[in-house]
Design an enzyme around this catalytic site. Sequence first.
Site, PDB file in Angstrom:
ATOM      1  CG  ASP A 244     142.483  92.520 112.684  1.00 16.93           C
ATOM      2  OD1 ASP A 244     142.119  91.765 113.585  1.00 16.93           O
ATOM      3  OD2 ASP A 244     143.674  92.831 112.476  1.00 16.93           O
TER       4      ASP A 244
HETATM    5  N1  LIG Z   1     145.700  99.383 115.751  1.00 15.66           N
HETATM    6  C1  LIG Z   1     145.939  98.167 115.214  1.00 15.66           C
HETATM    7  N2  LIG Z   1     146.876  97.375 115.745  1.00 15.66           N
HETATM    8  C2  LIG Z   1     147.102  96.146 115.211  1.00 15.66           C
HETATM    9  C3  LIG Z   1     146.337  95.687 114.130  1.00 15.66           C
HETATM   10  C4  LIG Z   1     145.372  96.569 113.567  1.00 15.66           C
HETATM   11  O1  LIG Z   1     144.689  96.235 112.575  1.00 15.66           O
HETATM   12  N3  LIG Z   1     145.197  97.784 114.130  1.00 15.66           N
HETATM   13  N4  LIG Z   1     146.500  94.370 113.681  1.00 15.66           N
HETATM   14  C5  LIG Z   1     147.144  93.506 114.675  1.00 15.66           C
HETATM   15  C6  LIG Z   1     147.424  92.092 114.346  1.00 15.66           C
HETATM   16  N5  LIG Z   1     146.314  91.279 114.787  1.00 15.66           N
HETATM   17  C7  LIG Z   1     145.697  90.575 113.802  1.00 15.66           C
HETATM   18  O2  LIG Z   1     146.173  90.564 112.660  1.00 15.66           O
HETATM   19  C8  LIG Z   1     145.933  91.156 116.139  1.00 15.66           C
HETATM   20  C9  LIG Z   1     146.891  91.250 117.133  1.00 15.66           C
HETATM   21  C10 LIG Z   1     146.523  91.121 118.472  1.00 15.66           C
HETATM   22  C11 LIG Z   1     145.205  90.909 118.834  1.00 15.66           C
HETATM   23  C12 LIG Z   1     144.849  90.787 120.267  1.00 15.66           C
HETATM   24  O3  LIG Z   1     143.697  90.858 120.659  1.00 15.66           O
HETATM   25  N6  LIG Z   1     145.924  90.607 121.068  1.00 15.66           N
HETATM   26  C13 LIG Z   1     145.899  90.471 122.517  1.00 15.66           C
HETATM   27  C14 LIG Z   1     145.719  91.855 123.105  1.00 15.66           C
HETATM   28  C15 LIG Z   1     147.078  92.549 122.918  1.00 15.66           C
HETATM   29  C16 LIG Z   1     147.004  94.034 123.195  1.00 15.66           C
HETATM   30  O4  LIG Z   1     146.110  94.470 123.949  1.00 15.66           O
HETATM   31  O5  LIG Z   1     147.840  94.771 122.617  1.00 15.66           O
HETATM   32  C17 LIG Z   1     144.910  89.458 122.921  1.00 15.66           C
HETATM   33  O6  LIG Z   1     145.042  88.371 122.350  1.00 15.66           O
HETATM   34  O7  LIG Z   1     144.072  89.700 123.798  1.00 15.66           O
HETATM   35  C18 LIG Z   1     144.238  90.825 117.849  1.00 15.66           C
HETATM   36  C19 LIG Z   1     144.601  90.928 116.507  1.00 15.66           C
HETATM   37  C20 LIG Z   1     148.431  94.142 115.113  1.00 15.66           C
HETATM   38  N7  LIG Z   1     148.084  95.360 115.745  1.00 15.66           N
END
Ligand SMILES: Nc1nc2c(c(=O)[nH]1)N[C@@H](CN(C=O)c1ccc(C(=O)N[C@@H](CCC(=O)O)C(=O)O)cc1)CN2
Length: 300
Positions: A244
């Site tokens: 983000d």
């Molecule tokens: N490299 C990036 N990947 C993603 C981004 C980014 O900016 N850089 N944005 C996200 C979308 N997002 C918020 O908009 C977001 C998605 C997921 C999580 C998160 O912490 N998810 C899981 C962990 C999932 C994983 O490890 O892949 C959790 O809830 O613990 C936070 C923000 C899309 N991808």
Amino acid sequence: MTATLSTTPETPNATTYEYVLNFACAQRPGLLHALTGLLVEFEGNIIELKQFDDPRSDRYFLRMHFSVPGDSPETVDAGLRERLTRLETDLGAEWSLNPHAARRRVLIMASKSDHCLNDLLYRSRVGSLPIEIAAVVSNHPDHRELIEWHGIPYFHVPVDPQNKQVAEGRLLELVEEYDVELVILARYMQILSDALTAELSGKAINIHHSFLPSFKGSKPYHQAFERGVKTIGATAHYVNEELDEGPIISQQVMQVDHAFGPEDLAAAGRDSECKALADAVKLHCESRVFVDGNRTIILR
Ligand SMILES: Nc1nc2c(c(=O)[nH]1)N[C@@H](CN(C=O)c1ccc(C(=O)N[C@@H](CCC(=O)O)C(=O)O)cc1)CN2
């Protein structure tokens, strides 16, 4: 992609081709003269021109929508690129040249929430976004019926900590197979690896459901509720390896109050998310966005 055809009123039978030129370089006198002079060489016509001369970085940014007459798109394209390459060398410039009004081929990624996905489907169908949805990828099976009803290929690519590299490899295969120019993360809730964000640098846009830089990461509406905010927002940004923190393209805000719980904030925020994402996709597809470090310059 080939340029679009149009005829000029002066010579109704001539075939002209429309392009958008994006040009950036260090500021110096005579840049606009050099670029408009190039157009005169091709007997071109300026349709729209926007420029920004950044006093802080001493860099110059220009977006020019223009038409040029020619015998064939291939001849025109080759001539323009050869001339721009010479200008690039002389000025140490960066540039891109895209056919105007070409619909960009996009791949949409979604998880459970489908409001942004539905909004993009609608805007694409009615032509308010210059996109062609080539495929939809999700880590859940939920949206298959909807997407296949639209006649769009749907790929369920489950993701877990053990298979993430394989899943991301599949995504890149689909980007290649469907000739994708832009990946749109429409509330896709998996974090992309550094390798994938590097591969998709400048061609992946995410919608984050908060007014960044507030409330990065997961559950931003819960974070906003705990903070007792009176305004919530949504941010569309390019994706990079810092979660983000990619260059911001478009943001929306709306007023809330003490009566909103986390679920109410999430429901209220949906329209802002859709509008910020659609605005960012339109700006990107119309070549109106310049990335300058971790910022963007938007020539609307
Ligand atoms: N490299 C990036 N990947 C993603 C981004 C980014 O900016 N850089 N944005 C996200 C979308 N997002 C918020 O908009 C977001 C998605 C997921 C999580 C998160 O912490 N998810 C899981 C962990 C999932 C994983 O490890 O892949 C959790 O809830 O613990 C936070 C923000 C899309 N991808």
